[in-house]
Design a protein around this motif. Structure first.
Motif, PDB file in Angstrom:
ATOM      1  N   VAL A  51       0.736  -1.177   0.197  1.00 49.91           N
ATOM      2  CA  VAL A  51       0.166  -0.071  -0.174  1.00 49.91           C
ATOM      3  C   VAL A  51       0.941   1.041   0.142  1.00 49.91           C
ATOM      4  CG1 VAL A  51      -1.681   1.278   1.104  1.00 49.91           C
ATOM      5  CG2 VAL A  51      -1.880  -1.352   1.213  1.00 49.91           C
ATOM      6  N   ILE A  52       0.797   2.220  -1.177  1.00 54.12           N
ATOM      7  CA  ILE A  52       1.629   3.192  -1.105  1.00 54.12           C
ATOM      8  C   ILE A  52       0.776   4.423  -1.447  1.00 54.12           C
ATOM      9  CG2 ILE A  52       3.284   4.498  -2.810  1.00 54.12           C
ATOM     10  CD1 ILE A  52       3.930   1.489  -3.748  1.00 54.12           C
ATOM     11  N   ILE A  53       0.865   5.478  -0.394  1.00 48.47           N
ATOM     12  CA  ILE A  53      -0.266   6.499  -0.346  1.00 48.47           C
ATOM     13  C   ILE A  53       0.998   7.609  -1.076  1.00 48.47           C
ATOM     14  CG2 ILE A  53      -1.261   8.205   1.240  1.00 48.47           C
ATOM     15  CD1 ILE A  53      -2.596   5.888   1.445  1.00 48.47           C
ATOM     16  N   VAL A  54       0.393   8.364  -1.585  1.00 49.58           N
ATOM     17  CA  VAL A  54       1.066   9.412  -2.453  1.00 49.58           C
ATOM     18  C   VAL A  54       0.454  10.721  -2.279  1.00 49.58           C
ATOM     19  CG1 VAL A  54       2.245  10.276  -4.581  1.00 49.58           C
ATOM     20  CG2 VAL A  54       2.277   7.952  -4.092  1.00 49.58           C
ATOM     21  N   LEU A  99      -4.091  -7.136   3.217  1.00 51.22           N
ATOM     22  CA  LEU A  99      -3.011  -6.632   2.316  1.00 51.22           C
ATOM     23  C   LEU A  99      -1.728  -6.700   3.212  1.00 51.22           C
ATOM     24  CD1 LEU A  99      -4.407  -3.770   0.183  1.00 51.22           C
ATOM     25  CD2 LEU A  99      -4.680  -6.209  -0.331  1.00 51.22           C
ATOM     26  N   ARG A 100      -0.699  -7.753   2.859  1.00 53.11           N
ATOM     27  CA  ARG A 100       0.320  -7.913   3.902  1.00 53.11           C
ATOM     28  C   ARG A 100       1.690  -7.326   3.387  1.00 53.11           C
ATOM     29  NH1 ARG A 100      -1.241 -13.784   4.690  1.00 53.11           N
ATOM     30  NH2 ARG A 100      -3.372 -13.540   4.554  1.00 53.11           N
ATOM     31  N   GLY A 101       1.609  -6.620   2.405  1.00 47.52           N
ATOM     32  CA  GLY A 101       3.027  -6.138   1.697  1.00 47.52           C
ATOM     33  C   GLY A 101       3.425  -5.037   2.674  1.00 47.52           C
ATOM     34  N   PRO A 102       4.387  -4.280   2.259  1.00 48.69           N
ATOM     35  CA  PRO A 102       4.788  -3.000   2.763  1.00 48.69           C
ATOM     36  C   PRO A 102       4.041  -1.903   2.610  1.00 48.69           C
ATOM     37  CG  PRO A 102       6.498  -3.863   1.294  1.00 48.69           C
ATOM     38  CD  PRO A 102       5.424  -4.972   1.196  1.00 48.69           C
ATOM     39  N   VAL A 103       3.995  -0.913   3.451  1.00 46.79           N
ATOM     40  CA  VAL A 103       3.403   0.087   3.663  1.00 46.79           C
ATOM     41  C   VAL A 103       4.114   1.330   3.384  1.00 46.79           C
ATOM     42  CG1 VAL A 103       1.874   1.692   4.909  1.00 46.79           C
ATOM     43  CG2 VAL A 103       1.303  -0.607   4.941  1.00 46.79           C
ATOM     44  N   ALA A 120       6.701   1.072  -6.179  1.00 47.67           N
ATOM     45  CA  ALA A 120       6.261  -0.157  -6.320  1.00 47.67           C
ATOM     46  C   ALA A 120       7.311  -0.907  -7.476  1.00 47.67           C
ATOM     47  CB  ALA A 120       4.912   0.071  -7.156  1.00 47.67           C
ATOM     48  N   ASP A 121       7.906  -0.424  -8.457  1.00 46.45           N
ATOM     49  CA  ASP A 121       8.809  -1.222  -9.246  1.00 46.45           C
ATOM     50  C   ASP A 121       9.890  -1.734  -8.172  1.00 46.45           C
ATOM     51  OD1 ASP A 121       9.377  -2.170 -11.896  1.00 46.45           O
ATOM     52  OD2 ASP A 121      10.652  -0.534 -11.951  1.00 46.45           O
ATOM     53  N   LEU A 122      10.396  -0.811  -7.378  1.00 43.74           N
ATOM     54  CA  LEU A 122      11.466  -1.272  -6.487  1.00 43.74           C
ATOM     55  C   LEU A 122      11.126  -2.407  -5.531  1.00 43.74           C
ATOM     56  CD1 LEU A 122      13.012   2.161  -5.522  1.00 43.74           C
ATOM     57  CD2 LEU A 122      13.990   0.517  -7.052  1.00 43.74           C
ATOM     58  N   LEU A 123       9.852  -2.462  -5.158  1.00 43.05           N
ATOM     59  CA  LEU A 123       9.073  -3.409  -4.245  1.00 43.05           C
ATOM     60  C   LEU A 123       9.082  -4.656  -5.024  1.00 43.05           C
ATOM     61  CD1 LEU A 123       6.613  -1.272  -2.275  1.00 43.05           C
ATOM     62  CD2 LEU A 123       8.956  -2.127  -1.351  1.00 43.05           C
ATOM     63  N   PHE A 124       8.791  -4.702  -6.280  1.00 39.84           N
ATOM     64  CA  PHE A 124       8.603  -5.852  -7.021  1.00 39.84           C
ATOM     65  C   PHE A 124      10.196  -6.354  -7.338  1.00 39.84           C
ATOM     66  CE2 PHE A 124       4.837  -3.813  -9.348  1.00 39.84           C
ATOM     67  CZ  PHE A 124       3.896  -4.097  -8.180  1.00 39.84           C
ATOM     68  N   LEU A 125      11.201  -5.638  -7.560  1.00 37.76           N
ATOM     69  CA  LEU A 125      12.420  -5.956  -7.916  1.00 37.76           C
ATOM     70  C   LEU A 125      13.011  -6.815  -6.688  1.00 37.76           C
ATOM     71  CD1 LEU A 125      13.744  -2.995 -10.059  1.00 37.76           C
ATOM     72  CD2 LEU A 125      13.300  -5.496 -10.949  1.00 37.76           C
ATOM     73  N   ASP A 126      12.596  -6.376  -5.626  1.00 36.33           N
ATOM     74  CA  ASP A 126      13.246  -6.858  -4.285  1.00 36.33           C
ATOM     75  C   ASP A 126      12.542  -7.937  -3.752  1.00 36.33           C
ATOM     76  OD1 ASP A 126      15.299  -4.840  -4.100  1.00 36.33           O
ATOM     77  OD2 ASP A 126      14.272  -3.535  -2.614  1.00 36.33           O
ATOM     78  N   GLY A 127      11.375  -8.246  -4.253  1.00 32.27           N
ATOM     79  CA  GLY A 127      10.460  -9.430  -4.037  1.00 32.27           C
ATOM     80  C   GLY A 127       9.639  -9.147  -2.562  1.00 32.27           C
ATOM     81  N   ASP A 128       9.546  -7.877  -2.397  1.00 37.29           N
ATOM     82  CA  ASP A 128       8.875  -7.494  -1.198  1.00 37.29           C
ATOM     83  C   ASP A 128       7.491  -7.404  -1.275  1.00 37.29           C
ATOM     84  OD1 ASP A 128      11.116  -7.252   0.515  1.00 37.29           O
ATOM     85  OD2 ASP A 128      11.491  -5.128  -0.278  1.00 37.29           O
ATOM     86  N   ALA A 129       6.915  -7.183  -2.517  1.00 34.43           N
ATOM     87  CA  ALA A 129       5.442  -7.258  -2.827  1.00 34.43           C
ATOM     88  C   ALA A 129       5.272  -7.975  -4.448  1.00 34.43           C
ATOM     89  CB  ALA A 129       4.944  -5.861  -2.799  1.00 34.43           C
ATOM     90  N   HIS A 130       4.217  -8.377  -4.681  1.00 35.94           N
ATOM     91  CA  HIS A 130       3.795  -8.705  -5.760  1.00 35.94           C
ATOM     92  C   HIS A 130       2.859  -7.793  -6.608  1.00 35.94           C
ATOM     93  CE1 HIS A 130       6.309 -12.324  -5.370  1.00 35.94           C
ATOM     94  NE2 HIS A 130       5.713 -12.549  -4.238  1.00 35.94           N
ATOM     95  N   GLN A 131       1.996  -7.126  -5.923  1.00 31.36           N
ATOM     96  CA  GLN A 131       1.056  -6.082  -6.439  1.00 31.36           C
ATOM     97  C   GLN A 131       1.476  -4.731  -5.718  1.00 31.36           C
ATOM     98  OE1 GLN A 131      -2.850  -7.781  -6.177  1.00 31.36           O
ATOM     99  NE2 GLN A 131      -2.475  -9.061  -8.125  1.00 31.36           N
ATOM    100  N   ALA A 132       0.936  -3.842  -6.108  1.00 31.78           N
ATOM    101  CA  ALA A 132       0.875  -2.463  -5.172  1.00 31.78           C
ATOM    102  C   ALA A 132      -0.383  -1.820  -5.321  1.00 31.78           C
ATOM    103  CB  ALA A 132       2.213  -1.750  -5.565  1.00 31.78           C
ATOM    104  N   LEU A 133      -0.736  -1.495  -4.453  1.00 30.42           N
ATOM    105  CA  LEU A 133      -2.076  -0.400  -4.447  1.00 30.42           C
ATOM    106  C   LEU A 133      -1.615   0.963  -4.211  1.00 30.42           C
ATOM    107  CD1 LEU A 133      -5.009   0.181  -4.542  1.00 30.42           C
ATOM    108  CD2 LEU A 133      -4.890  -0.083  -1.974  1.00 30.42           C
ATOM    109  N   ILE A 134      -1.565   1.592  -5.354  1.00 36.36           N
ATOM    110  CA  ILE A 134      -1.078   3.373  -5.053  1.00 36.36           C
ATOM    111  C   ILE A 134      -2.184   4.057  -4.986  1.00 36.36           C
ATOM    112  CG2 ILE A 134       0.699   4.946  -6.263  1.00 36.36           C
ATOM    113  CD1 ILE A 134       1.696   2.284  -7.737  1.00 36.36           C
ATOM    114  N   ILE A 135      -2.088   4.925  -4.067  1.00 30.49           N
ATOM    115  CA  ILE A 135      -3.264   5.978  -3.701  1.00 30.49           C
ATOM    116  C   ILE A 135      -2.682   7.405  -3.799  1.00 30.49           C
ATOM    117  CG2 ILE A 135      -5.048   6.505  -2.141  1.00 30.49           C
ATOM    118  CD1 ILE A 135      -4.893   3.428  -0.871  1.00 30.49           C
ATOM    119  N   SER A 136      -3.283   8.058  -4.561  1.00 25.71           N
ATOM    120  CA  SER A 136      -2.997   9.329  -4.505  1.00 25.71           C
ATOM    121  C   SER A 136      -3.966  10.391  -4.009  1.00 25.71           C
ATOM    122  CB  SER A 136      -2.487  10.014  -6.191  1.00 25.71           C
ATOM    123  OG  SER A 136      -2.405  11.254  -6.010  1.00 25.71           O
ATOM    124  N   VAL A 137      -3.876  11.252  -3.123  1.00 22.76           N
ATOM    125  CA  VAL A 137      -4.992  11.851  -2.239  1.00 22.76           C
ATOM    126  C   VAL A 137      -4.312  13.618  -2.324  1.00 22.76           C
ATOM    127  CG1 VAL A 137      -6.321  12.526  -0.275  1.00 22.76           C
ATOM    128  CG2 VAL A 137      -5.515  10.258  -0.817  1.00 22.76           C
TER     129      VAL A 137
END
Length: 158
Positions: A51-54, A99-103, A120-137
């Motif tokens: 989960v990535i808040i922007v 959702l149990r990936g990084p916040v 998100a791309d870095l998290l995928f490359l590191d194997g820390d997440a396989h999907q990312a929910l990116i939220i812009s507010v």
């Protein structure tokens, strides 16, 4: 990167924002929760979703409410303390959707998803997440503007 689902707010002039229990005096967290719901209801997120808040401005309304309380010599309420960082709503969303990936929370100079997608791309490359929910507010900063929010669920390119 592949986009799996997307959610936006507002989608119409009459769009109303549902309240989120425990979050007061600000639309920031309810906006994040609502676009996450709109995005994830049409997708099948997996547990390893980050989960990535922007937000370029952060939660302006909570900051202003806290400043008013402090300036007035009043102790801010405990809920304002709880919601003072975007991690609170990110954790709420993660728990609600299992959702149990990084916040991660970011404050880029410009209000868009680009930095969230890069993380998100870095998290995928590191194997820390396989999907990312990116939220812009982004909350409105002047009279006549409306708050806006967008969420995307993405996965790395196969």
């Amino acid at each position: 990167m592949i986009t799996l689902a997307e959610g936006r707010w507002p989608t119409s002039e009459g769009d109303t924002l549902p309240a989120v229990a425990g979050f007061v005096e600000s639309t920031f967290s309810p906006l994040a929760a609502e676009v996450a719901r709109r995005c994830l209801q049409s997708a099948e997120p997996i547990a390893e979703t980050a989960v990535i808040i922007v937000s370029s401005t952060g939660d302006l309304a909570t900051a202003q409410a806290t400043a008013r309380a402090v300036d007035g010599g009043i102790r801010p309420g405990p809920l304002l303390f709880f919601q003072a960082v975007p991690n609170a709503i990110a954790g709420y969303i993660a728990a609600k959707w299992d959702l149990r990936g990084p916040v991660v929370c970011l404050s880029p100079a410009e209000p868009d998803l680009a930095e969230g997608l890069a993380v998100a791309d870095l998290l995928f490359l590191d194997g820390d997440a396989h999907q990312a929910l990116i939220i812009s507010v982004e909350q409105a900063t002047s009279v006549g503007e409306r708050d806006t929010a967008r969420a995307v669920l993405v996965k790395g390119a196969v």
